[in-house]
Design a protein around this motif. Structure first.
Motif, PDB file in Angstrom:
ATOM      1  N   TYR A 136       1.047  -1.206  -0.013  1.00 19.26           N
ATOM      2  CA  TYR A 136      -0.100  -0.010   0.126  1.00 19.26           C
ATOM      3  C   TYR A 136       0.884   1.271   0.030  1.00 19.26           C
ATOM      4  O   TYR A 136       1.987   1.291   0.462  1.00 19.26           O
ATOM      5  CB  TYR A 136      -1.175   0.006   1.229  1.00 19.26           C
ATOM      6  N   THR A 137       0.512   2.130  -0.752  1.00 17.89           N
ATOM      7  CA  THR A 137       1.364   3.458  -0.839  1.00 17.89           C
ATOM      8  C   THR A 137       0.571   4.590  -0.470  1.00 17.89           C
ATOM      9  O   THR A 137      -0.730   4.708  -0.676  1.00 17.89           O
ATOM     10  CB  THR A 137       1.870   3.759  -1.963  1.00 17.89           C
ATOM     11  N   VAL A 138       1.164   5.769   0.251  1.00 18.42           N
ATOM     12  CA  VAL A 138       0.626   7.036   0.549  1.00 18.42           C
ATOM     13  C   VAL A 138       1.839   8.065   0.106  1.00 18.42           C
ATOM     14  O   VAL A 138       3.061   7.797   0.697  1.00 18.42           O
ATOM     15  CB  VAL A 138      -0.020   7.116   1.742  1.00 18.42           C
ATOM     16  N   GLY A 139       1.393   9.059  -0.445  1.00 15.96           N
ATOM     17  CA  GLY A 139       2.426  10.123  -0.521  1.00 15.96           C
ATOM     18  C   GLY A 139       1.664  11.494  -0.861  1.00 15.96           C
ATOM     19  O   GLY A 139       0.686  11.786  -1.089  1.00 15.96           O
ATOM     20  N   ASP A 154       8.678  16.418  -1.331  1.00 15.89           N
ATOM     21  CA  ASP A 154       7.675  15.197  -1.434  1.00 15.89           C
ATOM     22  C   ASP A 154       8.195  13.958  -0.750  1.00 15.89           C
ATOM     23  O   ASP A 154       9.360  13.848  -0.448  1.00 15.89           O
ATOM     24  CB  ASP A 154       7.400  14.731  -2.890  1.00 15.89           C
ATOM     25  N   VAL A 155       7.214  13.067  -0.239  1.00 21.83           N
ATOM     26  CA  VAL A 155       7.347  12.068   0.637  1.00 21.83           C
ATOM     27  C   VAL A 155       6.495  11.084   0.443  1.00 21.83           C
ATOM     28  O   VAL A 155       5.176  11.268   0.057  1.00 21.83           O
ATOM     29  CB  VAL A 155       7.341  12.271   2.056  1.00 21.83           C
ATOM     30  N   ALA A 156       6.986   9.736   0.169  1.00 22.18           N
ATOM     31  CA  ALA A 156       6.141   8.413  -0.024  1.00 22.18           C
ATOM     32  C   ALA A 156       6.382   7.410   0.931  1.00 22.18           C
ATOM     33  O   ALA A 156       7.696   7.385   1.310  1.00 22.18           O
ATOM     34  CB  ALA A 156       6.228   8.158  -1.547  1.00 22.18           C
ATOM     35  N   SER A 168      10.409   7.089   0.923  1.00 19.88           N
ATOM     36  CA  SER A 168      11.261   7.931   0.082  1.00 19.88           C
ATOM     37  C   SER A 168      10.832   9.270   0.023  1.00 19.88           C
ATOM     38  O   SER A 168       9.931   9.567   0.446  1.00 19.88           O
ATOM     39  CB  SER A 168      11.221   7.280  -1.338  1.00 19.88           C
ATOM     40  N   TRP A 169      11.918  10.005  -0.117  1.00 18.48           N
ATOM     41  CA  TRP A 169      11.457  11.579   0.020  1.00 18.48           C
ATOM     42  C   TRP A 169      12.436  12.226  -1.096  1.00 18.48           C
ATOM     43  O   TRP A 169      13.449  11.869  -1.578  1.00 18.48           O
ATOM     44  CB  TRP A 169      11.873  12.215   1.330  1.00 18.48           C
ATOM     45  N   VAL A 185      17.817  16.599  -4.241  1.00 18.88           N
ATOM     46  CA  VAL A 185      18.215  15.669  -3.182  1.00 18.88           C
ATOM     47  C   VAL A 185      17.064  14.471  -2.932  1.00 18.88           C
ATOM     48  O   VAL A 185      15.834  14.948  -2.889  1.00 18.88           O
ATOM     49  CB  VAL A 185      18.625  16.551  -2.222  1.00 18.88           C
ATOM     50  N   SER A 186      17.139  13.445  -3.138  1.00 18.74           N
ATOM     51  CA  SER A 186      16.342  12.114  -2.911  1.00 18.74           C
ATOM     52  C   SER A 186      16.879  11.421  -2.033  1.00 18.74           C
ATOM     53  O   SER A 186      18.132  10.985  -2.150  1.00 18.74           O
ATOM     54  CB  SER A 186      15.761  11.946  -4.366  1.00 18.74           C
TER      55      SER A 186
END
Length: 303
Positions: A136-139, A154-156, A168-169, A185-186
């Motif tokens: 499941y994912t949310v971002g 962003d962030v997920a 991840s961001w 930058v990630s």
């Protein structure tokens, strides 16, 4: 409206990523425009694998709300049915809901809410799958205009059943007036891996744009990389993109990769465009190389 996070610096990044689709691909695509749009394509890659797909969407006006129902089909991936509602309740608020059928045992439901005005763009989304192996994912992401920059984050989070959650961001900053500078930058929390990259793309004149990019990996999982690229417009219907790139690898894995890519776009008529591409393994010119060999591609686009 403000630029969404995914579109921050796309003019700069596009100089290095778009127009080089040379994977032994032959592709024909067509698109019709109007209140009902239809896009279809058929392709054959260098391994003689055939693929096809189509997308159809309509634009419906319901008072101040614009509804865009759509249907997508990809012979290799999935069938997607969904609808986007634009300017829902307030101007700039869009909602997109779709269902993706990716096989007999895999159904994915995705939803996103987006809002934008002159200075800010934000979105929140998530997905749920009937397949237990698919997390499941949310971002969420946000971008803000801070002249002369557009900055965003962003962030997920991917929630897995029998494993640790994956986070991840990313952070981005872009300025069109400062040489088209794009800084990113990630990171991935699980690997403690952080990628730092930067690129500039300067328009020398109306016909010529040049750029340089580079990336480093703090954990040296992927190795450093860099590229030089340029685009030259011969006239209104013909343009050529070229790119020389370098990809390093962690010590002991394999030799670094040096490639040269070309993309020639020619507008044959008001509704027909051809794209001829090549991706060459430059290391083969002076020594044996086990990296990906030369590849070529050709595409016809009808509108």
């Amino acid at each position: 409206m403000s630029t969404s996070y995914s579109d921050i610096g796309k003019n700069t990044s596009g100089l290095f990523t778009k127009g080089y689709n040379a994977k032994g691909l032959f592709k024909v695509s067509t698109k019709s425009k109007g209140d009902v749009e239809f896009t279809a394509n058929a392709a054959r890659d260098g391994k003689n694998n055939l693929s096809s797909g189509f997308e159809s969407k309509a634009t419906l006006k319901i008072q101040d709300i614009t509804a865009v129902p759509y249907l997508k089909f990809d012979s290799k991936k999935a069938v997607v049915v969904g609808s986007e509602l634009k300017n829902l309740f307030v101007n700039g608020l869009n909602v997109d809901l779709n269902v993706e059928q990716g096989g007999a045992d895999k159904l994915v439901v995705k939803d996103s809410i987006k809002y934008s005005n002159e200075n800010l763009a934000a979105s929140l989304g998530g997905s749920f799958s009937t397949n237990e192996q698919t997390p499941y994912t949310v971002g969420a992401d946000v971008s803000v205009n801070v002249e002369p920059f557009v900055v965003g984050a962003d962030v997920a989070v991917a929630v897995k059943k029998d494993a640790d959650n994956s986070i991840s961001w990313g952070l981005r900053a872009y300025s069109a007036s400062l040489f088209g500078a794009l800084f990113q930058v990630s990171g991935k929390d699980n690997q403690k891996q952080i990628l730092i990259s930067g690129a500039v793309a300067e328009k020398i004149n109306d016909d010529l744009t040049v750029g340089v990019s580079g990336q480093v990996d703090t954990k040296n999982v992927s190795g450093p990389s860099g590229a030089l690229a340029c685009e030259y417009k011969f006239d209104k219907s013909t343009s050529l993109k070229t790119k020389a790139s370098f990809q390093g690898f962690p010590e002991g894995e394999k030799s670094s990769e040096i490639r040269v890519a070309f993309g020639l776009t020619q507008k044959l008529s008001s509704g027909v465009t051809s794209v001829l591409t090549a991706d060459l393994n430059a290391r083969q010119a002076f020594e044996e190389s086990s990296n990906i060999p030369h590849s070529f591609g050709f595409e016809l686009q009808f509108e």
